[in-house]
Design an enzyme around this catalytic site. Structure first.
Site, mmCIF file in Angstrom:
data_model
loop_
_atom_site.group_PDB
_atom_site.id
_atom_site.type_symbol
_atom_site.label_atom_id
_atom_site.label_comp_id
_atom_site.label_asym_id
_atom_site.label_seq_id
_atom_site.Cartn_x
_atom_site.Cartn_y
_atom_site.Cartn_z
ATOM 1 N N ASP A 33 -46.481 -16.358 -32.224
ATOM 2 C CA ASP A 33 -45.744 -17.028 -31.149
ATOM 3 C C ASP A 33 -45.072 -18.274 -31.726
ATOM 4 O O ASP A 33 -45.693 -19.026 -32.478
ATOM 5 C CB ASP A 33 -46.717 -17.412 -30.023
ATOM 6 N N ILE A 34 -43.799 -18.482 -31.384
ATOM 7 C CA ILE A 34 -43.082 -19.639 -31.955
ATOM 8 C C ILE A 34 -43.446 -20.953 -31.267
ATOM 9 O O ILE A 34 -43.087 -22.018 -31.749
ATOM 10 C CB ILE A 34 -41.536 -19.489 -31.918
ATOM 11 N N GLU A 97 -42.089 -14.706 -18.980
ATOM 12 C CA GLU A 97 -40.776 -15.235 -19.379
ATOM 13 C C GLU A 97 -39.988 -14.242 -20.214
ATOM 14 O O GLU A 97 -38.760 -14.250 -20.188
ATOM 15 C CB GLU A 97 -40.966 -16.546 -20.160
ATOM 16 N N VAL A 98 -40.690 -13.420 -20.979
ATOM 17 C CA VAL A 98 -40.019 -12.395 -21.798
ATOM 18 C C VAL A 98 -40.453 -11.037 -21.262
ATOM 19 O O VAL A 98 -41.656 -10.743 -21.191
ATOM 20 C CB VAL A 98 -40.379 -12.537 -23.293
ATOM 21 N N HIS A 102 -46.362 -7.883 -23.421
ATOM 22 C CA HIS A 102 -47.022 -8.551 -24.551
ATOM 23 C C HIS A 102 -48.339 -9.155 -24.119
ATOM 24 O O HIS A 102 -48.494 -9.598 -22.982
ATOM 25 C CB HIS A 102 -46.124 -9.624 -25.178
ATOM 26 N N HIS A 104 -50.981 -12.164 -25.327
ATOM 27 C CA HIS A 104 -51.207 -13.341 -26.166
ATOM 28 C C HIS A 104 -52.639 -13.276 -26.717
ATOM 29 O O HIS A 104 -53.572 -12.988 -25.957
ATOM 30 C CB HIS A 104 -51.103 -14.630 -25.347
HETATM 31 P P1 AMP Z 1 -44.651 -15.210 -21.403
HETATM 32 O O1 AMP Z 1 -43.596 -14.170 -21.063
HETATM 33 O O2 AMP Z 1 -44.876 -16.178 -20.277
HETATM 34 O O3 AMP Z 1 -45.925 -14.594 -21.895
HETATM 35 O O4 AMP Z 1 -44.069 -16.144 -22.547
HETATM 36 C C1 AMP Z 1 -43.363 -15.639 -23.638
HETATM 37 C C2 AMP Z 1 -43.982 -16.134 -24.928
HETATM 38 O O5 AMP Z 1 -43.130 -15.699 -25.968
HETATM 39 C C3 AMP Z 1 -44.111 -17.658 -25.061
HETATM 40 O O6 AMP Z 1 -45.428 -17.974 -25.480
HETATM 41 C C4 AMP Z 1 -43.071 -18.023 -26.118
HETATM 42 O O7 AMP Z 1 -43.457 -19.104 -26.910
HETATM 43 C C5 AMP Z 1 -42.983 -16.736 -26.909
HETATM 44 N N1 AMP Z 1 -41.699 -16.522 -27.571
HETATM 45 C C6 AMP Z 1 -40.462 -16.622 -27.031
HETATM 46 N N2 AMP Z 1 -39.511 -16.314 -27.923
HETATM 47 C C7 AMP Z 1 -40.177 -15.989 -29.068
HETATM 48 C C8 AMP Z 1 -39.760 -15.580 -30.380
HETATM 49 N N3 AMP Z 1 -38.475 -15.433 -30.691
HETATM 50 N N4 AMP Z 1 -40.710 -15.339 -31.308
HETATM 51 C C9 AMP Z 1 -42.007 -15.485 -31.013
HETATM 52 N N5 AMP Z 1 -42.474 -15.872 -29.804
HETATM 53 C C10 AMP Z 1 -41.577 -16.120 -28.849
#
Ligand code: AMP
Length: 138
Positions: A33-34, A97-98, A102, A104
């Protein structure tokens, strides 16, 4: 809700944008995670499209959970962690958010809180942590 093939994790899978990869097999990918909320914070995704837990197939869920378990053991070894927190969010109202499924994986130590979300990590440090996780998988 339809799957958006241009979400950021789909772009990582297609190698259109970089990611610090730590593990992959036929069905899943794990990368750092970035914005790490703990040292070693990583994400596990299926290689095939689904928005989240709600539209995932049993096969996608089973593959992603198996990799999540494997990486949980690896981060515990790599960081001497006493446990792991697994987080997974569904749809915007659920904190997602994405929009590519996924999980964590967050290594945990007694008395150490997770860092607040939304802070970009140090790239070199994340790369060092990834190397420790790869070594712990061997
Ligand atoms: P969520 O959808 O709430 O689980 O959050 C998305 C997660 O993806 C967050 O923890 C971000 O830090 C992570 N994230 C977003 N863009 C990237 C990326 N390009 N590479 C790695 N992690 C990412």
């Amino acid at each position: 809700m339809a799957y958006d093939p241009d979400n950021i994790f789909a772009k990582i899978l297609r190698e259109e944008i970089p990611a610090t990869r730590v593990y992959e097999d036929d069905q899943t990918l794990a990368f750092m995670d970035i914005m790490p909320r703990a040292d070693g914070h990583l994400l596990v995704i299926p290689k095939t499209p689904c928005r989240n837990l709600l539209d995932a197939t049993p096969e996608q869920l089973s593959a992603v959970i198996a990799t999540t378990q494997k990486l949980s053991h690896a981060v515990m070894r790599a960081f001497g962690a006493e446990g792991v927190t697994i987080q997974q969010f569904n749809e915007e109202v659920g904190g997602q958010e994405v929009f590519h499924l996924h999980f964590h994986v967050l290594p945990r130590h007694e008395g150490v809180s997770l860092r607040p979300p939304g802070n970009m990590g140090d790239f070199d440090l994340i790369a060092q942590h990834a190397e420790k996780i790869r070594a712990a998988l061997e």
